[in-house]
Design a protein around this motif. Structure first.
Motif, PDB file in Angstrom:
ATOM      1  N   GLU A  72       0.815  -1.205   0.000  1.00 36.66           N
ATOM      2  CA  GLU A  72       0.000   0.000   0.000  1.00 36.66           C
ATOM      3  C   GLU A  72       0.859   1.269   0.000  1.00 36.66           C
ATOM      4  O   GLU A  72       0.513   2.271  -0.616  1.00 36.66           O
ATOM      5  N   MET A  73       1.990   1.220   0.705  1.00 32.88           N
ATOM      6  CA  MET A  73       2.819   2.413   0.854  1.00 32.88           C
ATOM      7  C   MET A  73       4.259   2.013   1.085  1.00 32.88           C
ATOM      8  O   MET A  73       4.558   0.871   1.415  1.00 32.88           O
ATOM      9  N   CYS A  74       5.160   2.982   0.917  1.00 35.98           N
ATOM     10  CA  CYS A  74       6.580   2.776   1.193  1.00 35.98           C
ATOM     11  C   CYS A  74       7.179   4.128   1.542  1.00 35.98           C
ATOM     12  O   CYS A  74       7.195   5.034   0.697  1.00 35.98           O
ATOM     13  N   GLY A  75       7.659   4.275   2.764  1.00 39.68           N
ATOM     14  CA  GLY A  75       8.162   5.565   3.224  1.00 39.68           C
ATOM     15  C   GLY A  75       9.403   6.037   2.500  1.00 39.68           C
ATOM     16  O   GLY A  75       9.485   7.194   2.075  1.00 39.68           O
ATOM     17  N   ASN A  76      10.403   5.181   2.359  1.00 37.46           N
ATOM     18  CA  ASN A  76      11.611   5.566   1.641  1.00 37.46           C
ATOM     19  C   ASN A  76      11.310   5.775   0.161  1.00 37.46           C
ATOM     20  O   ASN A  76      11.857   6.674  -0.481  1.00 37.46           O
ATOM     21  N   GLY A  77      10.432   4.946  -0.379  1.00 33.66           N
ATOM     22  CA  GLY A  77      10.064   5.068  -1.782  1.00 33.66           C
ATOM     23  C   GLY A  77       9.356   6.373  -2.087  1.00 33.66           C
ATOM     24  O   GLY A  77       9.600   6.994  -3.126  1.00 33.66           O
ATOM     25  N   ILE A  78       8.477   6.827  -1.180  1.00 33.01           N
ATOM     26  CA  ILE A  78       7.727   8.051  -1.440  1.00 33.01           C
ATOM     27  C   ILE A  78       8.647   9.268  -1.415  1.00 33.01           C
ATOM     28  O   ILE A  78       8.412  10.253  -2.130  1.00 33.01           O
ATOM     29  N   ARG A  79       9.707   9.225  -0.603  1.00 36.91           N
ATOM     30  CA  ARG A  79      10.675  10.336  -0.620  1.00 36.91           C
ATOM     31  C   ARG A  79      11.412  10.381  -1.951  1.00 36.91           C
ATOM     32  O   ARG A  79      11.576  11.452  -2.548  1.00 36.91           O
ATOM     33  N   ALA A 217       9.859  -8.388   0.265  1.00 33.37           N
ATOM     34  CA  ALA A 217      11.214  -7.990  -0.128  1.00 33.37           C
ATOM     35  C   ALA A 217      12.298  -8.631   0.723  1.00 33.37           C
ATOM     36  O   ALA A 217      13.427  -8.781   0.277  1.00 33.37           O
ATOM     37  N   GLY A 218      11.970  -9.001   1.984  1.00 36.65           N
ATOM     38  CA  GLY A 218      12.971  -9.573   2.871  1.00 36.65           C
ATOM     39  C   GLY A 218      13.750  -8.488   3.596  1.00 36.65           C
ATOM     40  O   GLY A 218      13.254  -7.367   3.773  1.00 36.65           O
ATOM     41  N   PRO A 219      14.981  -8.761   4.022  1.00 40.67           N
ATOM     42  CA  PRO A 219      15.761  -7.760   4.757  1.00 40.67           C
ATOM     43  C   PRO A 219      16.112  -6.593   3.841  1.00 40.67           C
ATOM     44  O   PRO A 219      16.578  -6.794   2.716  1.00 40.67           O
ATOM     45  N   THR A 220      15.871  -5.369   4.300  1.00 48.38           N
ATOM     46  CA  THR A 220      16.285  -4.177   3.567  1.00 48.38           C
ATOM     47  C   THR A 220      17.056  -3.270   4.513  1.00 48.38           C
ATOM     48  O   THR A 220      17.016  -3.438   5.733  1.00 48.38           O
ATOM     49  N   LEU A 221      17.767  -2.301   3.928  1.00 46.87           N
ATOM     50  CA  LEU A 221      18.595  -1.419   4.733  1.00 46.87           C
ATOM     51  C   LEU A 221      17.792  -0.368   5.481  1.00 46.87           C
ATOM     52  O   LEU A 221      18.295   0.255   6.421  1.00 46.87           O
ATOM     53  N   ALA A 222      16.544  -0.149   5.062  1.00 40.36           N
ATOM     54  CA  ALA A 222      15.705   0.840   5.733  1.00 40.36           C
ATOM     55  C   ALA A 222      14.254   0.641   5.335  1.00 40.36           C
ATOM     56  O   ALA A 222      13.962   0.098   4.270  1.00 40.36           O
ATOM     57  N   CYS A 223      13.342   1.103   6.193  1.00 39.19           N
ATOM     58  CA  CYS A 223      11.905   1.060   5.914  1.00 39.19           C
ATOM     59  C   CYS A 223      11.270   2.276   6.570  1.00 39.19           C
ATOM     60  O   CYS A 223      11.252   2.386   7.789  1.00 39.19           O
ATOM     61  N   GLY A 224      10.755   3.197   5.745  1.00 39.48           N
ATOM     62  CA  GLY A 224      10.194   4.436   6.267  1.00 39.48           C
ATOM     63  C   GLY A 224       8.920   4.238   7.065  1.00 39.48           C
ATOM     64  O   GLY A 224       8.773   4.771   8.166  1.00 39.48           O
ATOM     65  N   THR A 225       7.979   3.468   6.515  1.00 43.26           N
ATOM     66  CA  THR A 225       6.743   3.216   7.263  1.00 43.26           C
ATOM     67  C   THR A 225       7.043   2.411   8.523  1.00 43.26           C
ATOM     68  O   THR A 225       6.402   2.598   9.559  1.00 43.26           O
ATOM     69  N   GLY A 226       8.053   1.528   8.445  1.00 42.55           N
ATOM     70  CA  GLY A 226       8.457   0.757   9.613  1.00 42.55           C
ATOM     71  C   GLY A 226       9.049   1.640  10.701  1.00 42.55           C
ATOM     72  O   GLY A 226       8.816   1.418  11.898  1.00 42.55           O
ATOM     73  N   ALA A 227       9.806   2.659  10.297  1.00 40.61           N
ATOM     74  CA  ALA A 227      10.363   3.605  11.262  1.00 40.61           C
ATOM     75  C   ALA A 227       9.243   4.379  11.947  1.00 40.61           C
ATOM     76  O   ALA A 227       9.279   4.618  13.163  1.00 40.61           O
ATOM     77  N   CYS A 228       8.243   4.772  11.166  1.00 43.28           N
ATOM     78  CA  CYS A 228       7.084   5.480  11.740  1.00 43.28           C
ATOM     79  C   CYS A 228       6.347   4.587  12.729  1.00 43.28           C
ATOM     80  O   CYS A 228       6.020   5.005  13.848  1.00 43.28           O
TER      81      CYS A 228
END
Length: 281
Positions: A72-79, A217-228
């Motif tokens: 539905e969304m991706c924090g790093n992607g939206i930036r 996606a599995g392990p990623t270096l960052a997740c914006g929505t996850g940080a929120c």
């Protein structure tokens, strides 16, 4: 197909302007995403992002995971998306309305000396209602609910930031069983649409460390929505203040859960890596 490779804290994306024919008419983007995101035979990315027309916002988007699924969304992607459309004058306003599956998301371009230095995103209000996360089971909010993971009783906190998140608090995030438990929790029967999984170590009232297993996606270096989601969950537990920094493997994000508006704001970088073309059949 012309594309731009971008990343936010190492969470990387292939971005394509698909507003015009013949790209706009394509119906096989799931297959394209699988091929393009492959790190050996394709460009390599954590996701494929499409720029699309919108009748209700400045611009629309679509994001697909490396397995072809659509979050539905991706924090790093939206930036990254916001910087892409701003620097190419697809949208000339610094405050951009983007139509997503999670509703209208509003990133704001930050400029110093005529250069984009970051993007602040209004990520909207967190969702706690179990059925809207979505999550099965009884009760409303999911705070420190115990589930079984390979015979281990584990307490989880779950919420949605437009997409589902499951937080597991640990003493040392570097020692968390990310690759072992991540795929199990992602596909746990409690989560009918699967979930992102965050392992969180609280440093102090203003800082946490987080590692993420992203849905699809599995392990990623960052997740914006996850940080929120991490800061929202940490505030619920009394672990952090409403404004705190989330340290991820790829870098840090500034997160604020505004008490007055109930909205979550994320601020971080978006970097262009290179441009190229990809052959499509």
């Amino acid at each position: 197909m012309e594309f731009v490779k971008m990343h936010g804290l190492g969470n990387d994306f292939v971005i394509v302007d698909a507003r015009k024919s013949p790209l706009l008419e394509r119906t096989d983007w799931e297959d394209v995403a699988i091929k393009v995101c492959d790190r050996h035979y394709g460009v390599g990315a954590d996701g494929l992002i499409l720029v699309l027309p919108s009748e209700i916002a400045h611009v629309g988007w679509r994001i697909l995971n490396p397995d072809g699924s659509e979050p539905e969304m991706c924090g790093n992607g939206i930036r990254c998306f916001a910087r892409y459309v701003y620097e190419r004058s697809i949208v000339t306003d610094k405050v951009i309305q983007v139509e997503t599956l999670a509703g209208i998301i509003v990133p704001e371009i930050q400029v110093e000396n005529d250069q984009v230095v970051g993007v602040k995103v209004d990520m909207g209000e967190p969702i706690f209602e179990r059925s809207k996360i979505p999550m099965t089971g009884e009760g409303d909010q999911v705070v420190e609910e115990e589930i079984d993971i390979q015979g281990n009783p584990v307490k989880i906190t779950a919420l949605s930031m437009g997409n589902p998140h499951c937080l597991i608090y640990v003493d040392k995030v570097e020692e968390a069983p990310l690759t072992e438990w991540g795929p199990i929790v992602e596909k746990h029967p409690l989560f009918p649409k699967k979930t992102n999984v965050e392992f969180v170590e609280v440093v102090n009232k203003n800082e946490v460390r987080m590692h993420v297993w992203e849905r699809g996606a599995g392990p990623t270096l960052a997740c914006g929505t996850g940080a929120c989601a991490t800061i929202v969950g940490s505030v619920l537990h009394g672990y952090t203040d409403r404004k705190a920094t989330v340290h991820l493997p790829g870098g840090s994000l500034a997160i604020e859960w505004d008490e007055k508006s109930n909205k979550v704001f994320m601020t971080g970088p978006a970097v262009e890596v290179f441009q190229g073309t990809y052959p499509l059949k």
